[in-house]
Design an enzyme around this catalytic site. Structure first.
Site: not given
Ligand SMILES: Cc1cc2nc3c(=O)[nH]c(=O)nc-3n(C[C@H](O)[C@H](O)[C@H](O)COP(=O)(O)OP(=O)(O)OC[C@H]3O[C@@H](n4cnc5c(N)ncnc54)[C@H](O)[C@@H]3O)c2cc1C
Length: 492
Positions: A14, A16-17, A50, A79, A341
């Site tokens: 559990g 980010t992926a 991040e 960004k 990500i």
């Protein structure tokens, strides 16, 4: 209707992926699946990751996530690109922005006009012709109905996983807390039947998703899918992340600052700054890395660093039997262009498209693996480019990078640009021509020749067009709010 044979999906991990995959599966295939996620708070997550690229916005729209809520919950900032500092030579700086650079024609891309104009002495900097790049330099930002701007986010990885967990649980994902100790395999097929937790509980499934991070608990430790090592092209193997308090307004770009044996990131969020050193252990000791990092951070340290070790490369099969790997368990190329990500966002989109409702089928698995490999290989080439094109001679690390062999696929791209200023992209390339051109020129790759479309247009017309473009961008950027002011207002 054919029988649905794959219904129970078990996600191991559990970070980010894991939560990105859970959110997408439940949002789009929810009524057809039973999705369970197993994670262990005791083991925790890698705690970095991040900086994103604009595809994160597309993915959020795909899930129906409200941007304002996401930005608030995750402490995100906006960004516009990455500032590369000291990469080709010490003291150099260029921005790889998310924007379109100038305007080309059907005959050729903008760099051919620009190279002609530069030779004639009337071109500005390449970046003068890119809106996002100028906004980044001016530390400006605005989004909304009237603002056409291509951007991504800086986000807090821990908060992001929690945000997606809330999203997924609301839609029906069942979370199980516990440490996975083993996986049970079918005696004949070798498929995973169940994972077993420390408590003795068994979690059975039809399809297993490995999001257990670098350890690759299912894809590698159980199925032994194999790892292809790319460290001869990407030699960095260590990272030291550290979080600090912000000492000034948040910049609308990531900083990637080269040092003698790698580079350092700085990622500004709303509530803090993420920093970290990436280095190659063959050229820098851990103590030197600690010193280098501490000498260059600003602001009070909020979380003490702990080193992360990695090896660049990818799983030989990211989908093997009834297990698909996402995130760090599927492979890793270092975070220089913030692509990890993105890779599991696009990966789960593809899994949804190719979902094996009627059972596992080898051609489908092979197709999925082929697409995943092609994608990662092209990203790898783009990252290697930054190292290979250095002119730095001040350390053995940079001399090693300059002299190292590179994949043929990248050598061809460099050769084509050096000889004729041609850059190209395939339809499924993540990095567009604008990206290749910004980085190749930023790394001081000088084309020997270019297309003569500038000469055909004529100097008077080209000079006027460039001046107009630059002026329009200047005026648009002047009218924008500072990024920090925009962020404050957006959150108010
Ligand atoms: C130094 C560095 C910087 C990075 N920067 C960026 C960036 O800027 N942008 C970007 O896109 N990507 C970046 N990445 C990549 C990014 O961090 C990862 O892709 C992302 O965090 C996903 O990690 P993960 O979920 O695969 O693994 P993890 O975060 O490691 O999660 C693994 C999960 O598996 C669970 N788990 C493991 N073993 C067990 C077990 N036995 N039982 C139960 N649960 C278990 C853990 O508890 C955890 O929940 C960076 C990576 C590194 C190393």
């Amino acid at each position: 209707m054919p029988e649905q044979l794959v219904k129970r999906v078990v996600i191991a991990g559990g970070g980010t992926a894991g939560w990105v995959v859970a959110a997408a599966l439940v949002r789009h295939l929810g009524p057809l699946l039973d999705v369970v996620l197993v994670e262990s708070e005791e083991i925790g997550t890698v705690g970095v990751g991040e900086s994103t690229i604009p595809t994160a916005r597309t993915f959020h729209a795909f899930l129906g996530i409200d941007e304002r809520e996401f930005v608030r919950e995750t402490g995100s900032s906006f960004k516009l690109g990455i500032s590369f500092e000291g990469w080709a030579r010490i003291g150099d700086r260029y921005i790889h922005s998310f924007g379109q650079v100038g305007k080309g024609t059907w005959m050729g891309d903008f760099q051919h006009f620009w190279l002609h104009a530069r030779e004639q002495g009337y071109a500005g900097d390449l970046g003068d012709y890119c809106f996002e790049l100028q906004a980044a330099l001016g530390e400006k930002f605005a989004t909304g109905e009237n603002a056409q701007i291509n951007y991504a986010y800086h986000l807090d990885a821990g908060r992001y996983a929690r945000f997606l967990r809330g999203f997924s649980e609301k839609l029906g994902v069942r979370r199980i807390e516990g440490k996975i100790t083993t996986a049970e395999q079918h005696a004949e097929s070798g498929h995973i039947d169940a994972i077993v937790l420390e408590s003795g509980a068994r979690v059975e499934g039809d399809l297993f998703i490995d999001c257990t991070g670098f350890r690759g608990l299912l894809i590698e430790q159980t199925l032994k899918a194999g790892h292809e090592d790319w460290s001869n092209w990407l030699p960095t193997d260590s990272a030291l992340p550290i979080q600090t308090a912000a000492v000034g307004p948040a910049l609308p770009y990531t900083r990637a600052m080269a040092h003698t044996a790698g580079w350092q990131w700085r990622i500004p969020l709303q509530h803090r700054v993420g920093n970290g050193l990436v280095w190659c252990s063959a050229f820098m000791s851990d103590d030197e890395a600690q010193q280098t990092l501490h000498a260059s951070i600003e602001g009070e340290i909020l979380v003490q660093p702990r080193p992360i070790r990695f090896k660049a490369g990818m799983r030989r099969k990211v989908w093997d039997k009834n297990c698909v790997a996402f995130g760090l368990s599927s492979g890793f190329v270092e975070p220089l262009e913030s692509t990890s990500i993105h890779l599991f966002m696009i990966g789960v989109t593809r899994l949804i498209q190719l979902f094996p409702f009627a059972g596992l089928n080898q051609p489908l698995i092979d197709r999925y693996n082929e697409l995943a490999r092609g994608e990662l290989e092209r990203i790898r080439d783009f990252i290697v480019l930054h190292y290979k094109l250095t002119e730095r001679d001040d350390s053995s690390f940079w001399r090693h990078c300059r002299d190292m062999p590179i994949p043929d696929s990248l050598a061809e791209r460099i050769e084509m640009f050096r000889e004729n200023a041609h850059a190209w992209q395939t339809p499924d390339d993540l990095f567009r021509i604008d990206s290749w051109v910004q980085v190749m020129l930023g790394q001081r790759l000088e084309p020997k020749a270019w297309h003569q479309m500038g000469q055909l247009l004529g100097d008077a017309q080209l000079r006027g067009a460039l001046a107009d473009l630059k002026g329009n961008i200047r005026r648009a950027v002047d009218g924008m709010p500072a990024h920090q002011d925009f962020l404050d207002r957006y959150m108010a």
